[in-house]
Design a protein around this motif. Structure first.
Motif, PDB file in Angstrom:
ATOM      1  N   ALA A  11       0.852  -1.187   0.000  1.00 27.21           N
ATOM      2  CA  ALA A  11       0.000   0.000   0.000  1.00 27.21           C
ATOM      3  C   ALA A  11       0.890   1.241   0.000  1.00 27.21           C
ATOM      4  O   ALA A  11       2.047   1.189   0.423  1.00 27.21           O
ATOM      5  CB  ALA A  11      -0.892   0.002   1.243  1.00 27.21           C
ATOM      6  N   ASP A  12       0.325   2.357  -0.454  1.00 28.05           N
ATOM      7  CA  ASP A  12       1.058   3.623  -0.423  1.00 28.05           C
ATOM      8  C   ASP A  12       1.454   4.008   1.003  1.00 28.05           C
ATOM      9  O   ASP A  12       2.396   4.764   1.206  1.00 28.05           O
ATOM     10  CB  ASP A  12       0.212   4.748  -1.023  1.00 28.05           C
ATOM     11  N   THR A  13       0.725   3.476   1.978  1.00 32.01           N
ATOM     12  CA  THR A  13       0.970   3.787   3.389  1.00 32.01           C
ATOM     13  C   THR A  13       1.977   2.828   4.033  1.00 32.01           C
ATOM     14  O   THR A  13       2.107   2.792   5.255  1.00 32.01           O
ATOM     15  CB  THR A  13      -0.360   3.782   4.160  1.00 32.01           C
ATOM     16  N   HIS A  14       2.664   2.020   3.210  1.00 30.76           N
ATOM     17  CA  HIS A  14       3.806   1.184   3.597  1.00 30.76           C
ATOM     18  C   HIS A  14       3.459  -0.115   4.325  1.00 30.76           C
ATOM     19  O   HIS A  14       4.307  -0.694   5.002  1.00 30.76           O
ATOM     20  CB  HIS A  14       4.834   1.990   4.401  1.00 30.76           C
ATOM     21  N   GLU A  15       2.233  -0.598   4.159  1.00 28.07           N
ATOM     22  CA  GLU A  15       1.890  -1.924   4.651  1.00 28.07           C
ATOM     23  C   GLU A  15       2.075  -2.925   3.519  1.00 28.07           C
ATOM     24  O   GLU A  15       1.913  -2.591   2.356  1.00 28.07           O
ATOM     25  CB  GLU A  15       0.426  -1.992   5.119  1.00 28.07           C
ATOM     26  N   TRP A  16       2.414  -4.175   3.894  1.00 24.80           N
ATOM     27  CA  TRP A  16       2.444  -5.234   2.892  1.00 24.80           C
ATOM     28  C   TRP A  16       1.261  -6.164   3.124  1.00 24.80           C
ATOM     29  O   TRP A  16       0.751  -6.281   4.235  1.00 24.80           O
ATOM     30  CB  TRP A  16       3.757  -6.001   2.846  1.00 24.80           C
ATOM     31  N   ALA A  17       0.834  -6.797   2.033  1.00 22.27           N
ATOM     32  CA  ALA A  17      -0.254  -7.768   2.083  1.00 22.27           C
ATOM     33  C   ALA A  17       0.227  -9.034   1.393  1.00 22.27           C
ATOM     34  O   ALA A  17       0.822  -8.974   0.320  1.00 22.27           O
ATOM     35  CB  ALA A  17      -1.487  -7.214   1.369  1.00 22.27           C
ATOM     36  N   ASP A  18      -0.028 -10.164   2.020  1.00 23.98           N
ATOM     37  CA  ASP A  18       0.375 -11.452   1.456  1.00 23.98           C
ATOM     38  C   ASP A  18      -0.842 -12.365   1.420  1.00 23.98           C
ATOM     39  O   ASP A  18      -1.316 -12.821   2.465  1.00 23.98           O
ATOM     40  CB  ASP A  18       1.490 -12.061   2.303  1.00 23.98           C
ATOM     41  N   LEU A  19      -1.373 -12.613   0.225  1.00 23.62           N
ATOM     42  CA  LEU A  19      -2.527 -13.479   0.052  1.00 23.62           C
ATOM     43  C   LEU A  19      -2.083 -14.931   0.190  1.00 23.62           C
ATOM     44  O   LEU A  19      -1.236 -15.406  -0.563  1.00 23.62           O
ATOM     45  CB  LEU A  19      -3.169 -13.236  -1.319  1.00 23.62           C
ATOM     46  N   GLN A  20      -2.677 -15.621   1.133  1.00 20.03           N
ATOM     47  CA  GLN A  20      -2.358 -17.021   1.389  1.00 20.03           C
ATOM     48  C   GLN A  20      -3.283 -17.941   0.590  1.00 20.03           C
ATOM     49  O   GLN A  20      -4.344 -17.527   0.123  1.00 20.03           O
ATOM     50  CB  GLN A  20      -2.496 -17.322   2.888  1.00 20.03           C
TER      51      GLN A  20
END
Length: 130
Positions: A11-20
């Motif tokens: 995200a632009d707000t520096h979070e990562w997302a990992d779809l399992q």
């Protein structure tokens, strides 16, 4: 960026997302974010069962320098929080890509696909940091 998986989305707000494979989205903060924060001393995650919306603040992380909101990279219900990271928030500095903060169950596969498409690949994210 060290240890970021190529499939992580940012995200632009520096979070990562990992779809399992089970459909859950694991959430953490980027290496860039933890460097900017400095030594992390406190983490407040959303409660299990909390409903979060993409882009909205849902958690707080504090360092010796500052406090910052953590935003949900996707919408859904929080189904797990990382109690080890809450108890030892310094692990976020040691391994930001190996330390998930909370897990989100999205509303539907369709909404999940649409929201994940709004995030950046690792290469796209890194290009925004320069």
């Amino acid at each position: 960026m060290t240890n970021a998986k190529p499939n992580y989305l940012f995200a632009d707000t520096h979070e990562w997302a990992d779809l399992q494979s089970d459909g859950l989205v694991w959430v953490g903060i980027s290496d860039h974010a933890q460097i900017a924060l400095g030594d992390v001393v406190f983490l407040e995650t959303p409660a299990v069962g909390a409903v979060v919306e993409q882009g909205n603040a849902c958690a707080v992380i504090e360092s010796v320098k500052a406090a910052s909101d953590i935003h949900a990279p996707v919408s859904g219900t929080v189904v797990a929080v990382n109690s080890a990271a809450i108890d030892a928030p310094e692990t976020i500095n040691q391994d930001p890509y190996g330390t998930w903060l909370f897990k989100i169950q999205t509303v539907s596969v369709e909404s999940q696909t649409q929201e994940l498409a709004r995030l950046h690949s690792l290469a796209q994210y890194e290009s925004t940091l320069n």
